[in-house]
Write an enzyme that holds these catalytic residues in place. Structure first.
Site, PDB file in Angstrom:
ATOM      1  N   CYS A 298       0.971  -1.183  -0.047  1.00 41.31           N
ATOM      2  CA  CYS A 298       0.040   0.105  -0.023  1.00 41.31           C
ATOM      3  C   CYS A 298       1.023   1.018  -0.025  1.00 41.31           C
ATOM      4  O   CYS A 298       1.793   1.358   0.904  1.00 41.31           O
ATOM      5  CB  CYS A 298      -0.888  -0.085   1.216  1.00 41.31           C
ATOM      6  SG  CYS A 298      -1.191   1.505   2.172  1.00 41.31           S
TER       7      CYS A 298
ATOM      8  N   CYS B 211       1.370   3.383   3.002  1.00 40.15           N
ATOM      9  CA  CYS B 211       1.689   2.569   4.132  1.00 40.15           C
ATOM     10  C   CYS B 211       3.493   2.384   4.131  1.00 40.15           C
ATOM     11  O   CYS B 211       4.314   2.410   4.886  1.00 40.15           O
ATOM     12  CB  CYS B 211       1.135   1.375   4.319  1.00 40.15           C
ATOM     13  SG  CYS B 211      -0.556   1.307   4.451  1.00 40.15           S
TER      14      CYS B 211
HETATM   15  P1  FAD Z   1      -1.291  -6.603  12.666  1.00 42.34           P
HETATM   16  O1  FAD Z   1      -1.059  -4.980  13.029  1.00 42.34           O
HETATM   17  O2  FAD Z   1      -1.145  -6.732  11.319  1.00 42.34           O
HETATM   18  O3  FAD Z   1      -0.189  -7.334  13.857  1.00 42.34           O
HETATM   19  C1  FAD Z   1       0.016  -8.775  13.047  1.00 42.34           C
HETATM   20  C2  FAD Z   1       0.202  -9.540  14.469  1.00 42.34           C
HETATM   21  O4  FAD Z   1       1.238  -8.929  14.862  1.00 42.34           O
HETATM   22  C3  FAD Z   1      -0.765  -9.444  15.487  1.00 42.34           C
HETATM   23  O5  FAD Z   1      -1.686 -10.629  15.496  1.00 42.34           O
HETATM   24  C4  FAD Z   1      -0.121  -9.543  16.792  1.00 42.34           C
HETATM   25  O6  FAD Z   1       0.165 -11.209  17.151  1.00 42.34           O
HETATM   26  C5  FAD Z   1       1.250  -9.126  16.461  1.00 42.34           C
HETATM   27  N1  FAD Z   1       1.514  -7.719  17.025  1.00 42.34           N
HETATM   28  C6  FAD Z   1       0.706  -6.504  16.767  1.00 42.34           C
HETATM   29  N2  FAD Z   1       1.120  -5.416  17.097  1.00 42.34           N
HETATM   30  C7  FAD Z   1       2.299  -5.841  17.795  1.00 42.34           C
HETATM   31  C8  FAD Z   1       3.205  -4.998  18.518  1.00 42.34           C
HETATM   32  N3  FAD Z   1       3.165  -3.781  18.567  1.00 42.34           N
HETATM   33  N4  FAD Z   1       4.347  -5.568  18.841  1.00 42.34           N
HETATM   34  C9  FAD Z   1       4.414  -7.249  18.913  1.00 42.34           C
HETATM   35  N5  FAD Z   1       3.350  -7.738  18.040  1.00 42.34           N
HETATM   36  C10 FAD Z   1       2.600  -7.212  17.764  1.00 42.34           C
HETATM   37  N6  FAD Z   1      -2.390   0.193   7.771  1.00 42.34           N
HETATM   38  C11 FAD Z   1      -3.006   1.191   7.676  1.00 42.34           C
HETATM   39  O7  FAD Z   1      -4.416   1.192   7.650  1.00 42.34           O
HETATM   40  N7  FAD Z   1      -2.260   2.278   7.454  1.00 42.34           N
HETATM   41  C12 FAD Z   1      -1.003   2.406   7.599  1.00 42.34           C
HETATM   42  O8  FAD Z   1      -0.221   3.472   7.380  1.00 42.34           O
HETATM   43  C13 FAD Z   1      -0.262   1.277   7.745  1.00 42.34           C
HETATM   44  N8  FAD Z   1       1.284   1.258   7.602  1.00 42.34           N
HETATM   45  C14 FAD Z   1       1.575   0.009   7.748  1.00 42.34           C
HETATM   46  C15 FAD Z   1       2.987  -0.288   7.663  1.00 42.34           C
HETATM   47  C16 FAD Z   1       3.797  -1.364   7.531  1.00 42.34           C
HETATM   48  C17 FAD Z   1       5.238  -1.335   7.288  1.00 42.34           C
HETATM   49  C18 FAD Z   1       2.844  -2.580   7.850  1.00 42.34           C
HETATM   50  C19 FAD Z   1       3.853  -3.943   7.477  1.00 42.34           C
HETATM   51  C20 FAD Z   1       1.605  -2.452   7.688  1.00 42.34           C
HETATM   52  C21 FAD Z   1       1.064  -1.231   7.592  1.00 42.34           C
HETATM   53  N9  FAD Z   1      -0.552  -1.348   7.844  1.00 42.34           N
HETATM   54  C22 FAD Z   1      -1.048  -0.056   7.841  1.00 42.34           C
HETATM   55  C23 FAD Z   1      -1.314  -2.552   7.989  1.00 42.34           C
HETATM   56  C24 FAD Z   1      -1.442  -2.578   9.769  1.00 42.34           C
HETATM   57  O9  FAD Z   1      -0.204  -2.368  10.250  1.00 42.34           O
HETATM   58  C25 FAD Z   1      -2.152  -3.905  10.244  1.00 42.34           C
HETATM   59  O10 FAD Z   1      -1.242  -5.125   9.377  1.00 42.34           O
HETATM   60  C26 FAD Z   1      -3.284  -3.982   9.612  1.00 42.34           C
HETATM   61  O11 FAD Z   1      -4.348  -2.860  10.386  1.00 42.34           O
HETATM   62  C27 FAD Z   1      -4.041  -5.239  10.044  1.00 42.34           C
HETATM   63  O12 FAD Z   1      -3.953  -5.429  11.626  1.00 42.34           O
HETATM   64  P2  FAD Z   1      -4.224  -6.607  12.413  1.00 42.34           P
HETATM   65  O13 FAD Z   1      -5.024  -6.135  13.684  1.00 42.34           O
HETATM   66  O14 FAD Z   1      -4.520  -7.815  11.743  1.00 42.34           O
HETATM   67  O15 FAD Z   1      -2.665  -7.031  13.069  1.00 42.34           O
END
Ligand code: FAD
Length: 455
Positions: A385, A388
């Site tokens: 994205c 992001c």
């Molecule tokens: P995710 O945030 O994808 O986390 C995956 C897993 O990691 C979780 O299930 C948990 O087990 C673990 N986890 C979560 N947080 C932490 C933590 N702080 N420390 C340790 N473990 C953890 N989305 C947007 O809407 N806007 C953005 O600007 C954006 N920027 C992004 C930048 C990057 C580099 C990446 C990789 C992703 C970005 N995303 C962004 C996507 C967002 O970060 C999430 O992946 C998405 O919202 C799905 O979230 P989720 O709740 O499934 O868990």
């Protein structure tokens, strides 16, 4: 002298939440002013579109492209087009190409192509000095491409909810946390593969290995590189606390992740009403019930504060110019930098970098640490994205710059840390992101307390 408090809240840093929050109330106004009101710090140059994800591709069963990574919301077709992930993840505003050194020298005041030049002194945003330095923790933006990249307005592209998620995003986070598996006997791990593979493969080498041996090799690479992946599905990623360096690596990644999550939850689009508003449930799920993640975010704040404070005196000197050819803009920017760095330096040393890479296996871990960090920075090209990816790249560069300032420049030497423009912009914008996350978390806490009838 700063000690490591194993049970302190912002463990590994000599600071409590309260100290950092108090500091933030002083730093934040200056930081906002710097990153929002100066051309220099509100434009970032990067190669957003020309680089391919070096670690996986569609052929081997992983999905790293926009097509499958962005389409993650259920029933996207029910959402008005402008609120769909693809639209929200797009960059806004004009992209201006780097003019190239020759052209720039011929006509130093020529406005940049693409509109960025409008009202913007070109000399405030253009930089050339992007050659790789072995002390870098990040991959310079033009490493694998002839293109010098595009200038993007950060004000036009705020970090917020985009709808990017699902397998594509999870795969990137998984890969980032896998980099935390430091090994005792580091180099090389190629024996099992029967081919030459350094632990820190340049993107190209890694690709060659992939192509040469296909999926089988990839599976082996993953096993060899990342045995015992410390991923625990229910509680998130866990890390052993074997030594400070490994813990710090994990905390930086987790703190960056927590900050990104905070911005997503604070600047959230309610896709049924079309209103941008804080989403308390999002905060509760991703942060409130995971105090370790919030602690890691505060830890990052302490780390970056220390780097900015350490850098401050050098930025005040004649070695840095913020706007060649426009003395008044240069002076105004310099005054704002000064305000931030003086505030950052107004607390006793809250992170003691001298404790890292010092004892036991510490010194031998430094190169490993740096290489892993570079891999994380390469992984940003796998983020599917645009917006992001922009902020992912800025923040990995920001942390990389902080680590470079902390670990590659001796506190007692008079050596001047010479940073590229992109590094400075990334460092201060990453600081601003953390600062805003801390503010938002404070407000979220109050909202949760109000929900629980505690206020
Ligand atoms: P995710 O945030 O994808 O986390 C995956 C897993 O990691 C979780 O299930 C948990 O087990 C673990 N986890 C979560 N947080 C932490 C933590 N702080 N420390 C340790 N473990 C953890 N989305 C947007 O809407 N806007 C953005 O600007 C954006 N920027 C992004 C930048 C990057 C580099 C990446 C990789 C992703 C970005 N995303 C962004 C996507 C967002 O970060 C999430 O992946 C998405 O919202 C799905 O979230 P989720 O709740 O499934 O868990």
């Amino acid at each position: 002298e700063c000690a490591i408090y194993p049970k302190a809240i912002v463990q590994d840093a000599c600071a409590s939440y309260a100290t950092l929050e108090k500091l933030n109330s002083r730093v934040k106004p200056a930081l906002d002013d710097l990153t929002r009101a100066t051309d220099y710090f509100s434009h970032y140059r990067l190669n957003l579109f020309n680089k391919k994800c070096p670690f996986w591709n569609d052929e081997n069963g992983f999905c790293g492209n926009i097509g499958c990574a962005v389409e993650t919301l259920d029933n996207e077709e029910d959402i008005p087009e402008v609120w769909r992930a693809k639209e929200l993840g797009k960059l806004e505003g004009p992209l201006a190409k780097h003019p190239g050194r020759n052209e720039q020298e011929k006509n130093p005041r020529r406005p940049l192509h693409g509109g960025l030049g409008e009202g913007v002194g070109e000399s405030c945003v253009v930089d050339y000095d992007d050659e790789c330095d072995e002390r870098d923790y990040c991959v310079p933006e033009d490493e694998s491409s002839a293109s010098k990249g595009d200038y993007v307005s950060l004000l036009r592209n705020p970090e917020r909810f985009t709808g990017y998620g699902g397998e594509g995003a999870k795969q990137v986070w998984d890969a980032i946390y896998r980099e935390n598996c430091f090994q005792k006997s580091s180099f090389p791990h190629s024996a099992d593969l029967g081919m030459s593979l350094n632990y820190n493969p340049a993107a190209q080498d890694f690709k060659q290995v992939m192509n040469a041996a296909g999926r089988q090799a990839q599976l082996q690479v993953q096993r060899v590189h990342h045995p015992n992946t410390p991923f625990v599905a229910s509680t998130g990623y866990e890390v052993d606390d074997e030594c400070l360096e490994k813990r710090v690596f994990y905390r930086v990644m987790s703190g960056m992740h927590a900050s990104i999550s905070t911005h997503i939850c604070w600047d959230f689009l309610n896709q049924s009403t079309g209103l941008w508003q804080p989403n308390v449930q999002c905060y509760k799920d991703r942060l409130h019930v995971h105090p370790d993640r919030i602690s890691n975010l505060y830890f990052n704040y302490a780390l970056i504060t220390r780097a900015v404070a350490k850098l401050g005196p050098f930025l005040r000197g004649p070695d840095y110019t913020f706007c060649i050819g426009d003395p008044s803009e240069d002076m105004a920017t310099r005054a704002k930098v000064d305000e931030v760095t003086k505030n950052a330096g107004s607390v006793p040393q809250i992170f003691d970098e001298r404790l890292m890479f010092a004892n036991g296996e510490g010194p031998s871990l430094k190169e490993d640490f740096r290489n892993r960090f570079r891999n994380v920075s390469r992984l940003m090209d796998c983020v599917g994205c645009d917006k992001c990816r922009l902020w992912g790249k800025i923040q990995t560069n920001g942390y990389g710059t902080a680590l470079k300032v902390l670990f590659e420049f001796d506190n007692n030497s008079d050596q001047i840390p010479v940073l590229k423009r992109t590094e400075l912009v990334a460092l201060f914008n990453t600081y601003a992101r953390l600062s805003e996350s801390m503010r938002a978390i404070g407000e979220f806490r109050e909202m949760v307390a109000a929900e629980n009838g505690e206020t």
